[in-house]
Design an enzyme around this catalytic site. Structure first.
Site, PDB file in Angstrom:
ATOM      1  N   LYS A  69       0.643  -1.292   0.050  1.00  0.00           N
ATOM      2  CA  LYS A  69      -0.055  -0.160  -0.196  1.00  0.00           C
ATOM      3  C   LYS A  69       0.510   1.072   0.262  1.00  0.00           C
ATOM      4  O   LYS A  69       0.311   2.510  -0.453  1.00  0.00           O
ATOM      5  CB  LYS A  69      -1.165  -0.119   0.911  1.00  0.00           C
ATOM      6  CG  LYS A  69      -0.245  -0.256   2.320  1.00  0.00           C
ATOM      7  CD  LYS A  69      -1.003   0.257   3.625  1.00  0.00           C
ATOM      8  CE  LYS A  69      -0.448   0.128   5.052  1.00  0.00           C
ATOM      9  NZ  LYS A  69      -1.128  -0.325   6.298  1.00  0.00           N
ATOM     10  N   ARG A  98      -7.517  -0.558  17.066  1.00  0.00           N
ATOM     11  CA  ARG A  98      -8.258  -0.196  15.691  1.00  0.00           C
ATOM     12  C   ARG A  98      -9.379  -1.569  15.281  1.00  0.00           C
ATOM     13  O   ARG A  98     -10.438  -0.944  16.142  1.00  0.00           O
ATOM     14  CB  ARG A  98      -6.427  -0.177  14.661  1.00  0.00           C
ATOM     15  CG  ARG A  98      -7.102   0.676  13.048  1.00  0.00           C
ATOM     16  CD  ARG A  98      -6.119   1.358  12.439  1.00  0.00           C
ATOM     17  NE  ARG A  98      -5.402  -0.084  11.969  1.00  0.00           N
ATOM     18  CZ  ARG A  98      -4.455   0.082  11.018  1.00  0.00           C
ATOM     19  NH1 ARG A  98      -3.656   0.631  10.693  1.00  0.00           N
ATOM     20  NH2 ARG A  98      -4.293  -1.285  10.071  1.00  0.00           N
TER      21      ARG A  98
HETATM   22  C1  LIG Z   1      -0.107  -1.474   6.608  1.00  0.00           C
HETATM   23  C2  LIG Z   1      -0.780  -3.299   7.526  1.00  0.00           C
HETATM   24  C3  LIG Z   1       0.274  -3.362   7.543  1.00  0.00           C
HETATM   25  C4  LIG Z   1       1.562  -3.312   7.479  1.00  0.00           C
HETATM   26  O1  LIG Z   1       2.109  -2.731   8.291  1.00  0.00           O
HETATM   27  P1  LIG Z   1       3.784  -1.421   8.445  1.00  0.00           P
HETATM   28  O2  LIG Z   1       3.893  -1.205   9.825  1.00  0.00           O
HETATM   29  O3  LIG Z   1       3.666  -1.622   7.329  1.00  0.00           O
HETATM   30  O4  LIG Z   1       4.863  -3.076   8.015  1.00  0.00           O
HETATM   31  C5  LIG Z   1      -0.166  -4.710   8.326  1.00  0.00           C
HETATM   32  N1  LIG Z   1      -1.149  -4.840   8.608  1.00  0.00           N
HETATM   33  C6  LIG Z   1      -2.543  -4.016   7.876  1.00  0.00           C
HETATM   34  C7  LIG Z   1      -4.044  -4.348   8.554  1.00  0.00           C
HETATM   35  C8  LIG Z   1      -1.776  -2.811   7.811  1.00  0.00           C
HETATM   36  O5  LIG Z   1      -3.100  -1.723   7.264  1.00  0.00           O
END
Ligand SMILES: *Cc1c(COP(=O)(O)O)cnc(C)c1O
Length: 347
Positions: A35, A127
């Site tokens: 992302k 969250r």
């Molecule tokens: C963005 C995200 C990740 C990855 O997180 P990083 O800190 O960039 O490694 C993993 N799981 C979910 C649900 C996320 O939204």
């Protein structure tokens, strides 16, 4: 063209390989999270080349972009899918993170193949997910109503929202739910969970790590650190000086708020040599920039202008010069998303 981002995909691949090997030994698979780069195919391909099979993204637009470029999954939707957009996802997504019965049932009624649902458990970051003490009951109830889709397991996310770090306690609250519902897959993220590996915390049954930041930037922003066994400096910003003048360091006159609605205080350091670079809040988070040249200091920014103090730079600075910066997660996020910043992918 400036401003531009230099994206060192080769260094990211090294990070991905290091982490894949490290986690493989513990029976943990990585989901490569795309992302941050809006599903750029080069990033997706980098994960694949590093031996990572599942790609995780939060947005269907990004998955479509990858598919158009010939990357054919498998894909994990890492944001809870909105009911209104499930139709667009149903033929594409193989893994869903979910936290609502309505969503589970909607997916179940729409799919005609096996998809894996990971039910999210909130272990304290607040969250997504059902609170851990209510999770087993909720999941068990939903499981019995599904016909085609199946709840493959449970997942948790920490760090990203509340800034929570992993502890044996919050790991255990996930592991306990996993045991109660007989989970095959236990999926955690983001990057902050690497801390649990480094500090030998309880990982019993945890077999999937969703990781973006550590691979893409070599940092752990929630942990406030560079990850020392990974490459940093994977993304560099280059921006051009459009004005260079000696000016006072403290604004003159009475003061309200800046263009972003912030109250900013500037220290009075007397007259300084100040450069304006042609990049701003629309393109970057100025507080996430670390100058690569000694003596450069980022002061503040408005939408299109970032002011840097170059008084202490050890050379003659000129209008038209290019300044270079390392960037943190939020600066990269904004720069990647800004159409005004050119991106150069280096592999
Ligand atoms: C963005 C995200 C990740 C990855 O997180 P990083 O800190 O960039 O490694 C993993 N799981 C979910 C649900 C996320 O939204």
């Amino acid at each position: 063209m400036y401003p531009r981002l230099l994206v060192y995909v080769n260094k990211m691949k090294e990070n991905a390989e290091i982490l894949r090997e490290k986690l493989e030994k513990l029976g943990i698979n990585i989901v490569g999270v795309t992302k941050l780069f809006m599903g750029h195919p080069k990033i997706a391909k980098m994960y694949k080349d590093a031996g990572i099979e599942i790609l995780g993204d939060s947005r269907i637009e990004n998955m479509n972009r990858m598919i158009e470029a010939g990357i054919n999954g498998s894909f994990m939707m890492i944001r809870i899918p909105p009911l209104s957009r499930l139709k667009e996802m149903i033929d594409i997504v193989d893994w869903y993170l979910i936290s609502e019965e309505e969503v589970a049932l909607a997916i179940d009624s729409m799919v005609d193949r096996t998809v894996h649902l990971i039910y999210m458990v909130d272990v304290g970051d607040l969250r997504e997910g059902v609170m851990y003490d209510k999770a087993a009951e909720e999941i068990t109830r939903i499981k019995s109503k599904l016909k085609k889709a199946r709840i493959a397991g449970v997942g948790a996310n920490i760090g990203c929202f509340g800034g929570v770090w992993p502890t044996n306690e919050n790991l255990k609250s996930l592991i306990n739910v996993a045991k109660e519902i007989d989970a095959e897959v236990v999926s955690v993220g983001g990057t902050i969970y690497l801390m649990a590996v480094e500090q030998n915390m309880i990982l019993e049954g945890i077999n999937q790590f969703r990781i973006g930041e550590a691979i893409l930037l070599g940092t752990d922003i929630t942990g406030g650190r560079d990850i020392e066994y990974l490459n940093q400096g994977t993304v560099i910003l280059e921006a051009e000086i459009i004005e260079l003048k000696r000016k006072p360091s403290k604004p003159i006159g009475s003061k309200g708020y800046d263009s972003m609605g912030r109250k900013v205080e500037f220290e009075d350091l007397g007259e300084r040599l100040r450069a304006i670079i042609a990049v701003g809040e629309q393109d970057i988070n100025p507080y996430g920039l670390t100058p690569l040249e000694r003596g450069v200091k980022v002061i503040h920014a408005s939408s299109d202008h970032t002011i840097v103090d170059v008084t202490e730079v050890d050379r003659v600075v000129k209008v038209g010069d290019i300044l270079r910066f390392k960037m943190n997660y939020s600066a990269v996020l904004r720069a990647v998303t800004s159409p005004y910043v050119e991106k150069v992918y280096i592999d």
